[in-house]
Design an enzyme around this catalytic site. Structure first.
Site, short mmCIF file in Angstrom:
data_model
loop_
_atom_site.label_atom_id
_atom_site.label_comp_id
_atom_site.label_asym_id
_atom_site.label_seq_id
_atom_site.Cartn_x
_atom_site.Cartn_y
_atom_site.Cartn_z
N SER A 247 0.80 -1.23 0.00
CA SER A 247 0.00 0.00 0.00
C SER A 247 0.83 1.27 0.00
O SER A 247 0.36 2.30 -0.47
CB SER A 247 -0.94 0.00 1.21
OG SER A 247 -0.22 -0.13 2.41
N HIS B 133 -5.42 -3.31 -2.81
CA HIS B 133 -5.06 -2.36 -3.87
C HIS B 133 -4.99 -3.03 -5.24
O HIS B 133 -4.60 -2.39 -6.22
CB HIS B 133 -3.74 -1.68 -3.54
CG HIS B 133 -3.85 -0.84 -2.31
ND1 HIS B 133 -4.35 0.45 -2.33
CD2 HIS B 133 -3.57 -1.12 -1.02
CE1 HIS B 133 -4.36 0.93 -1.10
NE2 HIS B 133 -3.90 0.00 -0.28
N LYS C 196 -11.83 0.50 -2.53
CA LYS C 196 -10.81 1.18 -3.32
C LYS C 196 -11.25 1.23 -4.79
O LYS C 196 -12.05 2.09 -5.13
CB LYS C 196 -9.46 0.54 -3.07
CG LYS C 196 -9.13 0.62 -1.55
CD LYS C 196 -7.77 0.18 -1.19
CE LYS C 196 -7.60 -0.04 0.31
NZ LYS C 196 -7.81 1.13 1.15
N1 PMP Z 1 -5.40 -3.75 3.42
C1 PMP Z 1 -4.67 -2.81 2.81
C2 PMP Z 1 -3.41 -3.22 2.12
C3 PMP Z 1 -5.10 -1.48 2.82
O1 PMP Z 1 -4.37 -0.52 2.24
C4 PMP Z 1 -6.31 -1.14 3.47
C5 PMP Z 1 -6.86 0.28 3.49
N2 PMP Z 1 -5.97 1.30 3.57
C6 PMP Z 1 -7.02 -2.15 4.10
C7 PMP Z 1 -6.57 -3.44 4.05
C8 PMP Z 1 -8.30 -1.85 4.84
O2 PMP Z 1 -9.36 -1.72 3.95
P1 PMP Z 1 -10.61 -0.78 4.29
O3 PMP Z 1 -10.18 0.62 4.00
O4 PMP Z 1 -11.68 -1.29 3.39
O5 PMP Z 1 -10.93 -0.98 5.73
#
Ligand code: PMP
Length: 363
Positions: A162, A190, A221
């Site tokens: 991320s 992602h 996303k």
């Molecule tokens: N996993 C990763 C790699 C993320 O970047 C994120 C969100 N930033 C999440 C899980 C969590 O997802 P959500 O925003 O739907 O709670």
């Protein structure tokens, strides 16, 4: 280091309005422009009309509604798995699934740069956390070879990382998992809608369908909405429906969020041109940034980062860009390791060529 909330007063588009000024947004995960898509909004509105807004109960009581089931079937079909289950957020999917799959006496083996929700799931599980160097399969093998004293072993990795935008070495991870009798879980947050020929994620990108035990992702996303999922075998889903505390002990997400996600998946399948536009944009921006010789992460995706180093310097650069109406917040510790504060750029299919060129000239 004090963080502040910025308030967006418009819908989430390539431009957003903040404090009355229009900014070009380079920090949204709305990769395919679906957060404000007319068809997605209509699906949500229709669902509200038919089913109302709230669910009134958790999934195992009376909160499971027709649209939860339809979305779960749709995700399983999209991912090519036997089943799937939906959570209120991706964060809850990670925390809940990991802490249900491993516990005391087990080992959870993680990449050093995994997302915070994975780390939190590991901590909550009570399993021994064994960390390998980022993207380094030699380091993973050395951890695995020393992890024989545990009942179960679970390897967890981000698909697309991320904060760096690189992709995990999944084929080697799967091979090592087989050799050392470990389960594999991939976070496709992602990658869902973006990676692979048809946007099914990193598993599709590598052609590893059917070889990963747990495929987690978000609806928040590229799908432009809200929610998380886990996809996998029927047994996995039945087990998690019984054991996963972030699924069992929380109110079911609104049916409208499910309807919106179903429509977003339909659009992703019907309109591959969105992904094509995104990749063209990524290629164009990457080419320009490479010729500028900026210190970049090893990105292979729509997420790129210019490494600045000191947190204060990254903040100063972000503020400077904001004065020029470009929105790219500085990413600082503890989100990234100390000394690697950065400007994290995310590209969208809806960015125009001129947006990218403007960003490059300001950088
Ligand atoms: N996993 C990763 C790699 C993320 O970047 C994120 C969100 N930033 C999440 C899980 C969590 O997802 P959500 O925003 O739907 O709670």
């Amino acid at each position: 280091m004090l963080r502040e909330l910025r308030t967006v007063e418009s819908a989430q588009e390539r431009h957003v309005t903040i404090a009355g000024k229009t900014c070009l947004c380079f920090c949204s995960n709305n990769y395919l422009g679906l957060a404000n898509d007319a068809r997605v909004k209509e699906a949500a509105r229709n669902a509200i009309e038919k089913y109302g807004w709230g669910t009134g109960a958790s999934r195992l009581i009376s909160g499971t509604m027709r649209l939860h089931r339809e979305l779960e079937e749709r995700i399983a079909q999209f991912k090519g798995t036997k089943g799937s289950m939906v959570f209120a957020t991706g964060y809850m999917a990670n925390v809940g699934a990991i802490s249900a799959l491993v516990g005391a006496g087990d080992a959870v083996i993680i990449d050093r740069l995994n997302h915070a929700s994975i780390i939190d799931g590991c901590r909550l599980s009570g399993a021994k956390m064994l960390v390998y160097r980022h993207g380094d399969t030699k380091s993973l093998e050395s951890v695995l070879s020393g992890a024989h004293g545990y009942k179960r072993r679970l390897i967890v990795t981000d698909g697309v990382f991320s904060m760096d935008g690189d992709i995990c070495p999944l084929p080697d991870i799967v091979t090592l998992a087989k050799r050392y009798d470990a389960m594999v879980m991939v976070d496709e947050a992602h990658a869902t809608g973006v990676m692979g020929e048809t946007g099914r994620g990193v598993v599709e990108y590598y052609g590893l369908e059917g070889q990963v035990d747990v495929e987690m992702g978000t609806l928040s996303k590229a799908l432009g909405g809200m929610g998380g999922y886990v996809a996998g075998s029927k047994e996995l889903i039945a087990y998690l429906q019984n054991k996963c505390r972030s699924f069992v002990y929380t109110t079911a997400p609104p049916p409208a969020a499910c309807a919106a996600a179903i429509e977003a998946l339909n659009i992703i399948e019907k309109e591959p041109e969105r992904r094509e536009r995104l990749w063209k944009n990524v290629e164009h921006l990457k080419k320009s940034l490479t010729t500028m010789n900026l210190p970049m992460t090893n990105s292979a995706s729509q997420i790129m980062a210019v490494i600045v180093g000191e947190a204060s310097k990254a903040v100063a650069k972000s503020k400077k860009l904001y004065r020029k109406n470009i929105l790219i917040p500085a990413i600082r510790p503890p989100t990234v390791p100390k000394g690697s504060s950065r400007l994290r750029i995310s590209v969208m299919s809806e960015h125009e060529r001129e947006d990218l060129d403007r960003l490059v000239s300001l950088l």
